[in-house]
Design a protein around this motif. Structure first.
Motif, PDB file in Angstrom:
ATOM      1  N   ARG A 154      -9.550  -1.330  -4.515  1.00 34.00           N
ATOM      2  CA  ARG A 154      -8.605  -0.627  -5.299  1.00 34.00           C
ATOM      3  C   ARG A 154      -7.713   0.486  -4.263  1.00 34.00           C
ATOM      4  O   ARG A 154      -6.622   0.727  -4.135  1.00 34.00           O
ATOM      5  N   LEU A 155      -8.884   1.335  -3.537  1.00 37.12           N
ATOM      6  CA  LEU A 155      -8.495   2.393  -2.608  1.00 37.12           C
ATOM      7  C   LEU A 155      -8.494   1.948  -1.269  1.00 37.12           C
ATOM      8  O   LEU A 155      -7.712   2.737  -0.470  1.00 37.12           O
ATOM      9  N   GLY A 156      -9.117   1.013  -0.764  1.00 36.26           N
ATOM     10  CA  GLY A 156      -9.107   0.467   0.685  1.00 36.26           C
ATOM     11  C   GLY A 156      -7.863  -0.021   0.997  1.00 36.26           C
ATOM     12  O   GLY A 156      -7.522   0.165   2.254  1.00 36.26           O
ATOM     13  N   SER A 157      -6.994  -0.605   0.081  1.00 38.03           N
ATOM     14  CA  SER A 157      -5.876  -1.088   0.544  1.00 38.03           C
ATOM     15  C   SER A 157      -4.593  -0.317   0.584  1.00 38.03           C
ATOM     16  O   SER A 157      -4.604   0.877   0.348  1.00 38.03           O
ATOM     17  N   SER A 158      -3.543  -0.592   1.184  1.00 33.24           N
ATOM     18  CA  SER A 158      -2.350   0.325   1.106  1.00 33.24           C
ATOM     19  C   SER A 158      -1.654   0.709  -0.192  1.00 33.24           C
ATOM     20  O   SER A 158      -0.925   1.509  -0.434  1.00 33.24           O
ATOM     21  N   LYS A 159      -2.121  -0.440  -1.016  1.00 30.79           N
ATOM     22  CA  LYS A 159      -1.562  -0.044  -2.442  1.00 30.79           C
ATOM     23  C   LYS A 159      -2.421   0.179  -3.302  1.00 30.79           C
ATOM     24  O   LYS A 159      -3.388  -0.543  -3.918  1.00 30.79           O
ATOM     25  N   LEU A 160      -2.623   1.551  -3.932  1.00 34.91           N
ATOM     26  CA  LEU A 160      -3.689   1.938  -4.683  1.00 34.91           C
ATOM     27  C   LEU A 160      -3.229   1.511  -6.248  1.00 34.91           C
ATOM     28  O   LEU A 160      -2.079   1.398  -6.592  1.00 34.91           O
ATOM     29  N   THR A 161      -4.396   1.325  -6.979  1.00 35.99           N
ATOM     30  CA  THR A 161      -4.183   0.841  -8.263  1.00 35.99           C
ATOM     31  C   THR A 161      -5.246   1.674  -9.375  1.00 35.99           C
ATOM     32  O   THR A 161      -6.201   2.352  -8.785  1.00 35.99           O
ATOM     33  N   HIS A 162      -4.689   1.711 -10.573  1.00 38.29           N
ATOM     34  CA  HIS A 162      -5.500   2.400 -11.603  1.00 38.29           C
ATOM     35  C   HIS A 162      -6.724   1.628 -12.022  1.00 38.29           C
ATOM     36  O   HIS A 162      -6.716   0.392 -11.525  1.00 38.29           O
ATOM     37  N   ARG A 163      -7.724   2.206 -12.886  1.00 38.17           N
ATOM     38  CA  ARG A 163      -8.697   1.158 -13.200  1.00 38.17           C
ATOM     39  C   ARG A 163      -8.142   0.059 -14.040  1.00 38.17           C
ATOM     40  O   ARG A 163      -8.755  -1.065 -13.908  1.00 38.17           O
ATOM     41  N   CYS A 164      -7.123   0.226 -14.798  1.00 35.63           N
ATOM     42  CA  CYS A 164      -6.536  -0.900 -15.476  1.00 35.63           C
ATOM     43  C   CYS A 164      -5.781  -2.087 -14.675  1.00 35.63           C
ATOM     44  O   CYS A 164      -5.404  -3.098 -15.212  1.00 35.63           O
ATOM     45  N   GLY A 165      -5.852  -1.835 -13.209  1.00 32.96           N
ATOM     46  CA  GLY A 165      -5.316  -2.694 -12.665  1.00 32.96           C
ATOM     47  C   GLY A 165      -3.645  -2.477 -12.135  1.00 32.96           C
ATOM     48  O   GLY A 165      -3.149  -2.981 -11.140  1.00 32.96           O
ATOM     49  N   HIS A 166      -2.931  -1.206 -12.939  1.00 32.69           N
ATOM     50  CA  HIS A 166      -1.593  -1.246 -12.688  1.00 32.69           C
ATOM     51  C   HIS A 166      -1.404  -0.262 -11.392  1.00 32.69           C
ATOM     52  O   HIS A 166      -2.263   0.410 -11.136  1.00 32.69           O
ATOM     53  N   PRO A 167      -0.218  -0.394 -10.624  1.00 32.03           N
ATOM     54  CA  PRO A 167      -0.174   0.480  -9.391  1.00 32.03           C
ATOM     55  C   PRO A 167      -0.181   2.040  -9.763  1.00 32.03           C
ATOM     56  O   PRO A 167       0.423   2.256 -10.708  1.00 32.03           O
ATOM     57  N   PRO A 178      -7.287   4.706 -16.421  1.00 31.21           N
ATOM     58  CA  PRO A 178      -5.973   3.874 -16.727  1.00 31.21           C
ATOM     59  C   PRO A 178      -4.912   4.514 -16.294  1.00 31.21           C
ATOM     60  O   PRO A 178      -4.814   5.873 -16.330  1.00 31.21           O
ATOM     61  N   CYS A 179      -3.747   3.882 -15.963  1.00 36.87           N
ATOM     62  CA  CYS A 179      -2.607   4.404 -15.737  1.00 36.87           C
ATOM     63  C   CYS A 179      -1.886   5.268 -16.867  1.00 36.87           C
ATOM     64  O   CYS A 179      -2.255   5.071 -18.141  1.00 36.87           O
ATOM     65  N   ALA A 180      -0.866   5.716 -16.623  1.00 41.27           N
ATOM     66  CA  ALA A 180       0.054   6.449 -17.757  1.00 41.27           C
ATOM     67  C   ALA A 180       0.448   5.622 -18.894  1.00 41.27           C
ATOM     68  O   ALA A 180       0.019   6.106 -19.866  1.00 41.27           O
ATOM     69  N   HIS A 181       0.859   4.443 -18.339  1.00 40.30           N
ATOM     70  CA  HIS A 181       1.539   3.788 -19.684  1.00 40.30           C
ATOM     71  C   HIS A 181       0.245   3.298 -20.490  1.00 40.30           C
ATOM     72  O   HIS A 181       0.598   3.207 -21.782  1.00 40.30           O
ATOM     73  N   CYS A 182      -0.823   2.965 -19.854  1.00 36.41           N
ATOM     74  CA  CYS A 182      -1.875   2.476 -20.780  1.00 36.41           C
ATOM     75  C   CYS A 182      -2.548   3.416 -21.589  1.00 36.41           C
ATOM     76  O   CYS A 182      -2.820   3.218 -22.612  1.00 36.41           O
TER      77      CYS A 182
END
Length: 160
Positions: free
Chosen positions: A4-17, A37-41
């Motif tokens: 999740r951190l190694g790519s150019s697109k970071l994601t939260h634990r829940c999978g959302h960007p 988890p992201c703010a929405h979750c």
């Protein structure tokens, strides 16, 4: 987590960007939030638990010659509490007013997550203004995690 951190697109634990924006890229909590988890979750978790989470920002006299801007977050979910702990908040009793900070945490129902931004009362006003700017930035991202959004951040009032 490395994927999740190694790519150019970071994601939260829940999978959302992880959201991007000029304010967030300067915030020390930016990467820390990816572990949660992201703010929405987190907003949805609070809504499902019928929590009315609020953040209160105040100025308090904490000792002679020292003051602090204090942020207290009330009625947070356990998951939001984990995030707040990771960025420097601690459980405390709620504050009553500008001169009466909350007591040490004892497991009471009215406890809050608290973070203090101390400064000497003789500090150069430019440094205090910089501190205010930092707090406003923190409240901008924190507001996204509250069920009521930015409207749930109250300045110059204390938890009821």
């Amino acid at each position: 987590m490395m994927d999740r951190l190694g790519s150019s697109k970071l994601t939260h634990r829940c999978g959302h960007p992880l959201s991007n924006g000029p304010l967030f890229e300067q915030d020390e909590a930016y990467l820390i939030r990816a572990a949660f988890p992201c703010a929405h979750c987190l907003r949805e978790m609070a809504r499902k638990q019928s929590l009315e989470t609020h953040a209160y920002v105040n100025l308090q006299q904490l000792s002679p010659g020292m003051a602090a801007f204090v942020v207290e977050v009330s009625q947070g979910s356990d998951e939001l509490g984990d995030l707040l702990a990771a960025v420097g908040y601690a459980k405390r009793g709620r504050s009553r007013d500008e001169l009466t900070p909350g007591a040490t945490a004892r497991g009471d129902a009215d406890e809050v997550w608290r973070k203090e931004f101390w400064f000497a009362t003789s500090t150069d006003p430019r440094h205090v203004v910089s501190l205010v700017d930092h707090i406003k930035m923190e409240m901008s991202w924190l507001g996204e995690y509250l069920p009521g959004g930015a409207a749930s951040v109250d300045f110059c009032s204390f938890p009821n």
